[in-house]
Design a protein around this motif. Structure first.
Motif, PDB file in Angstrom:
ATOM      1  N   ARG A   1       5.599   3.450  -0.768  1.00  0.00           N
ATOM      2  CA  ARG A   1       4.874   2.185  -0.815  1.00  0.00           C
ATOM      3  C   ARG A   1       5.454   1.228   0.225  1.00  0.00           C
ATOM      4  N   GLU A   2       4.574   0.523   0.917  1.00  0.00           N
ATOM      5  CA  GLU A   2       5.021  -0.376   1.975  1.00  0.00           C
ATOM      6  C   GLU A   2       4.329  -1.726   1.871  1.00  0.00           C
TER       7      GLU A   2
ATOM      8  N   MET B   1       9.800  -5.232  -2.101  1.00  0.00           N
ATOM      9  CA  MET B   1       9.076  -4.937  -3.340  1.00  0.00           C
ATOM     10  C   MET B   1       9.826  -5.413  -4.573  1.00  0.00           C
ATOM     11  N   ASP B   2      11.139  -5.272  -4.567  1.00  0.00           N
ATOM     12  CA  ASP B   2      11.919  -5.617  -5.753  1.00  0.00           C
ATOM     13  C   ASP B   2      11.841  -7.095  -6.098  1.00  0.00           C
ATOM     14  N   GLU B   3      11.426  -7.919  -5.157  1.00  0.00           N
ATOM     15  CA  GLU B   3      11.337  -9.362  -5.421  1.00  0.00           C
ATOM     16  C   GLU B   3      10.070  -9.729  -6.189  1.00  0.00           C
ATOM     17  N   TYR B   4       9.153  -8.813  -6.283  1.00  0.00           N
ATOM     18  CA  TYR B   4       7.891  -9.111  -6.962  1.00  0.00           C
ATOM     19  C   TYR B   4       7.984  -8.718  -8.428  1.00  0.00           C
ATOM     20  N   ASP B   5       7.527  -9.617  -9.273  1.00  0.00           N
ATOM     21  CA  ASP B   5       7.694  -9.443 -10.716  1.00  0.00           C
ATOM     22  C   ASP B   5       6.566  -8.659 -11.372  1.00  0.00           C
TER      23      ASP B   5
ATOM     24  N   ARG C   1       0.836  -1.200   0.000  1.00  0.00           N
ATOM     25  CA  ARG C   1       0.000   0.000   0.000  1.00  0.00           C
ATOM     26  C   ARG C   1       0.869   1.247   0.000  1.00  0.00           C
ATOM     27  N   GLN C   2       0.266   2.317  -0.495  1.00  0.00           N
ATOM     28  CA  GLN C   2       0.942   3.608  -0.516  1.00  0.00           C
ATOM     29  C   GLN C   2      -0.031   4.670  -0.051  1.00  0.00           C
ATOM     30  N   GLY C   3       0.229   5.199   1.132  1.00  0.00           N
ATOM     31  CA  GLY C   3      -0.620   6.237   1.683  1.00  0.00           C
ATOM     32  C   GLY C   3      -0.242   7.600   1.158  1.00  0.00           C
ATOM     33  N   PRO C   4      -1.087   8.593   1.385  1.00  0.00           N
ATOM     34  CA  PRO C   4      -0.819   9.960   0.902  1.00  0.00           C
ATOM     35  C   PRO C   4       0.518  10.477   1.421  1.00  0.00           C
ATOM     36  N   GLY C   5       1.389  10.855   0.518  1.00  0.00           N
ATOM     37  CA  GLY C   5       2.676  11.390   0.890  1.00  0.00           C
ATOM     38  C   GLY C   5       3.646  10.390   1.473  1.00  0.00           C
TER      39      GLY C   5
ATOM     40  N   CYS D   1      -1.767  -5.244  -5.402  1.00  0.00           N
ATOM     41  CA  CYS D   1      -1.378  -6.639  -5.294  1.00  0.00           C
ATOM     42  C   CYS D   1      -0.166  -6.862  -6.190  1.00  0.00           C
ATOM     43  N   ALA D   2       0.644  -7.840  -5.814  1.00  0.00           N
ATOM     44  CA  ALA D   2       1.871  -8.135  -6.527  1.00  0.00           C
ATOM     45  C   ALA D   2       2.117  -9.634  -6.523  1.00  0.00           C
ATOM     46  N   ALA D   3       2.914 -10.098  -7.475  1.00  0.00           N
ATOM     47  CA  ALA D   3       3.142 -11.525  -7.624  1.00  0.00           C
ATOM     48  C   ALA D   3       4.613 -11.818  -7.882  1.00  0.00           C
TER      49      ALA D   3
END
Length: 123
Positions: free
Chosen positions: A44-45, A107-111, A37-41, A95-97
């Motif tokens: 991404r976490e 995050m970098d591990e998700y394609d 998720r990425q909140g305002p300002g 969502c990420a996979a």
């Protein structure tokens, strides 16, 4: 791989909301799935992830006990059930996979990534 997230909306603090992410293009059961998720300002976490192999799960501390990630391989879909929402949960949820990967918050591990769905929690 295509990911289509849905289910976002505007809710009041304390409410529940369920997100879905439909996976297509490859064999879903071979992919570990994550929610970010990425909140305002904010940056991404990581929020949660579920393994492709043993369905093990992993959560960031701030959502433990409130959020539940699950998957239905027959429907090619991963879910995020969010309970006891607070304004701090307001964010665009992605969502990420990652193929055959272990659960990870990196995050970098998700394609592959979906387009995101907005969750707004009012106080």
């Amino acid at each position: 791989v295509q990911l289509q997230a849905s289910g976002g909306g505007l809710v009041q603090a304390g409410a529940s909301l369920g997100l879905s992410c439909r996976f297509s293009g490859r064999t879903f059961r071979s992919w570990t799935m994550g929610w970010f998720r990425q909140g305002p300002g904010k940056e991404r976490e990581f929020v949660a992830a579920i393994s492709w192999s043993d369905y093990s799960t992993y959560y960031t501390d701030s959502v433990k006990g409130r959020f539940t990630i699950s998957r239905d391989n027959a429907k090619n879909t991963v879910y995020l059930q969010m309970n006891s929402l607070t304004p701090e949960d307001t964010a665009v949820y992605y969502c990420a996979a990652k193929m055959f990967g272990h659960v990870s918050a990196t995050m970098d591990e998700y394609d592959s990534w979906g387009q995101g769905t907005l969750v707004t929690v009012s106080s």
